[in-house]
Scaffold this active site. Sequence first.
Site, PDB file in Angstrom:
ATOM      1  N   GLY A 238       0.803  -1.368   0.128  1.00  0.00           N
ATOM      2  CA  GLY A 238      -0.021  -0.096   0.047  1.00  0.00           C
ATOM      3  C   GLY A 238       0.605   1.356   0.021  1.00  0.00           C
ATOM      4  O   GLY A 238       0.092   2.431  -0.074  1.00  0.00           O
ATOM      5  N   PRO A 287       4.645  -4.794  -0.933  1.00  0.00           N
ATOM      6  CA  PRO A 287       4.545  -3.754  -1.793  1.00  0.00           C
ATOM      7  C   PRO A 287       4.245  -4.097  -3.191  1.00  0.00           C
ATOM      8  O   PRO A 287       5.273  -4.765  -3.707  1.00  0.00           O
ATOM      9  CB  PRO A 287       5.707  -2.862  -1.479  1.00  0.00           C
ATOM     10  CG  PRO A 287       6.835  -3.898  -1.119  1.00  0.00           C
ATOM     11  CD  PRO A 287       6.040  -4.939  -0.383  1.00  0.00           C
ATOM     12  N   ARG A 325      -5.730   3.351 -15.970  1.00  0.00           N
ATOM     13  CA  ARG A 325      -5.956   4.027 -14.712  1.00  0.00           C
ATOM     14  C   ARG A 325      -6.564   5.296 -14.656  1.00  0.00           C
ATOM     15  O   ARG A 325      -7.743   5.537 -13.950  1.00  0.00           O
ATOM     16  CB  ARG A 325      -4.662   4.287 -13.864  1.00  0.00           C
ATOM     17  CG  ARG A 325      -3.781   2.816 -13.692  1.00  0.00           C
ATOM     18  CD  ARG A 325      -2.673   2.951 -12.971  1.00  0.00           C
ATOM     19  NE  ARG A 325      -3.002   3.189 -11.601  1.00  0.00           N
ATOM     20  CZ  ARG A 325      -2.919   4.315 -10.755  1.00  0.00           C
ATOM     21  NH1 ARG A 325      -2.685   5.482 -11.235  1.00  0.00           N
ATOM     22  NH2 ARG A 325      -3.399   4.546  -9.689  1.00  0.00           N
ATOM     23  N   CYS A 357     -13.390   4.024 -28.930  1.00  0.00           N
ATOM     24  CA  CYS A 357     -14.521   4.427 -29.110  1.00  0.00           C
ATOM     25  C   CYS A 357     -15.358   4.793 -27.833  1.00  0.00           C
ATOM     26  O   CYS A 357     -16.652   4.103 -27.680  1.00  0.00           O
ATOM     27  CB  CYS A 357     -15.461   3.655 -30.089  1.00  0.00           C
ATOM     28  SG  CYS A 357     -14.504   3.652 -31.689  1.00  0.00           S
ATOM     29  N   TYR A 386       0.458  -1.378 -12.308  1.00  0.00           N
ATOM     30  CA  TYR A 386      -1.061  -1.519 -12.568  1.00  0.00           C
ATOM     31  C   TYR A 386      -1.037  -0.905 -14.097  1.00  0.00           C
ATOM     32  O   TYR A 386      -2.428  -0.115 -14.517  1.00  0.00           O
ATOM     33  CB  TYR A 386      -1.973  -0.724 -11.546  1.00  0.00           C
ATOM     34  CG  TYR A 386      -1.711  -1.491 -10.197  1.00  0.00           C
ATOM     35  CD1 TYR A 386      -1.892  -2.798 -10.104  1.00  0.00           C
ATOM     36  CD2 TYR A 386      -1.023  -0.697  -9.047  1.00  0.00           C
ATOM     37  CE1 TYR A 386      -1.691  -3.394  -8.687  1.00  0.00           C
ATOM     38  CE2 TYR A 386      -0.845  -1.123  -8.007  1.00  0.00           C
ATOM     39  CZ  TYR A 386      -1.180  -2.558  -7.748  1.00  0.00           C
ATOM     40  OH  TYR A 386      -0.927  -3.133  -6.635  1.00  0.00           O
TER      41      TYR A 386
END
Length: 428
Positions: A238, A287, A325, A357, A386
């Site tokens: 985190g 982590p 993201r 689109c 990510y």
Amino acid sequence: MHHFHLKSNELYAEGVPVSRLASTYGTPLYVYSARTITDHFDRLTQALATLNHLICFALKANSNLAVLKLLAKRGSGFDLVSGGELTRVRKAGGDVAKCSFAGVGKTRAEIEQALAAGIYVFNVESVAELEFIDRVAGERKKRAPIAVRVNPNVDAKTHAKITTGTYENKFGIAFEEVGALYARAARLKNLRLLGVQMHIGSQITEVKPFVQAVKKMLPLVTELKARHKIEFFDIGGGLGIVYQPALASGRPEWWGQQKVRPLTPTDYGEQIVPLLKPLGLRILVEPGRFMVGNAGVLVTEVLYVKKTGRKTFVIVDAAMNDLIRPAFYDSYHEIVPLKQKRAGGKLVSTDLVGPICESGDYFAKDRPLPALRSGDRLALLSAGAYGFVMASNYNTRPRPAEVLVEGAKHRVVRKRETVADLLRGETV
Ligand code: LLP
């Protein structure tokens, strides 16, 4: 901290101009800096040095085999969430005895695979899962090493989609129920109660929520050690990174990134270690983003500039399928032209968008950027975590290549997909 920097008004990844990588390998392109990743591992190791600890990199953040190999060589363990990730760790030469297996929905096949491989621990998220692992281990004549994931009900004050440690979330066992659950687990013959785990959320930018959660857990962990002789406490991952620039200044926008004081491993260590040390347990951390987030950029090329009545849209060749993201979490990624124009040029309020689109297909809205033209190339910073792992083939778009830079060397660590790759397995 990262090793992307400007030299003679040009963006470099370690010793290599990123524009050279774009010319060699094409765009869109993920570029990773090896040294950034290993530095992060070393800095966290340093911060936790006085604890008996194990860093388990959460490979959901970036599971490229070359990235895993870098960390495996450093002695990292891994936090995995699927049988597929276990296969990756093994293929990259990772030590399975340093692997924790997380997730609320482990299947029979995954449990069997992990038992056979000899992973360090299963982090268990429900009573039903606990009983199922016991049953599968019994069938295989094994004892499964387990830790219960405790939900400490601490609000990490991060984005709603990535907070995990409150009772609003599907994760873990409620703090108040944990003691009884260990007593029950102790009666299951095919389990070994090895530790206890928590994880309160992702992209946490202050130490306070970690301290709060650890403090809340300490009495429980002490009791579990005394009653069940557990050997570790896993405090989850985190640790947040810096995405935003600090201040608007005359400098290129992204210089700001150097100025923001992120949650450093030193701050984290200084506050967490003294709390944990007296436990006399092995401490695990998981982590993901911290290790790889700032170690990667997504390189893209401008296709068209489109001015409508009110807006300037810059349409690039990367899209939400390559980096989801911004669309999914409204997240901010710095945008840096690979070649900087002369200082003093006017900034234009720009919507940077992809070819997909959907109106959600954007990387930035109303962002002040230098005036861009077709053929200009840009980097979206802090895309190492990510990023590629959440990429999809939406709109039948092959996923980008991934390149790893080490000093002056660079190599493709994942080939660009082709449309043929995408169609494999389909029939008419
Ligand atoms: N351990 C567990 C049990 C987790 O669920 C996670 C992340 C981690 C460790 C690693 O967390 P990190 O150190 O990376 O914050 N896709 C989102 C983030 C999802 C995080 C999910 N769990 C994003 O792009 O922001």
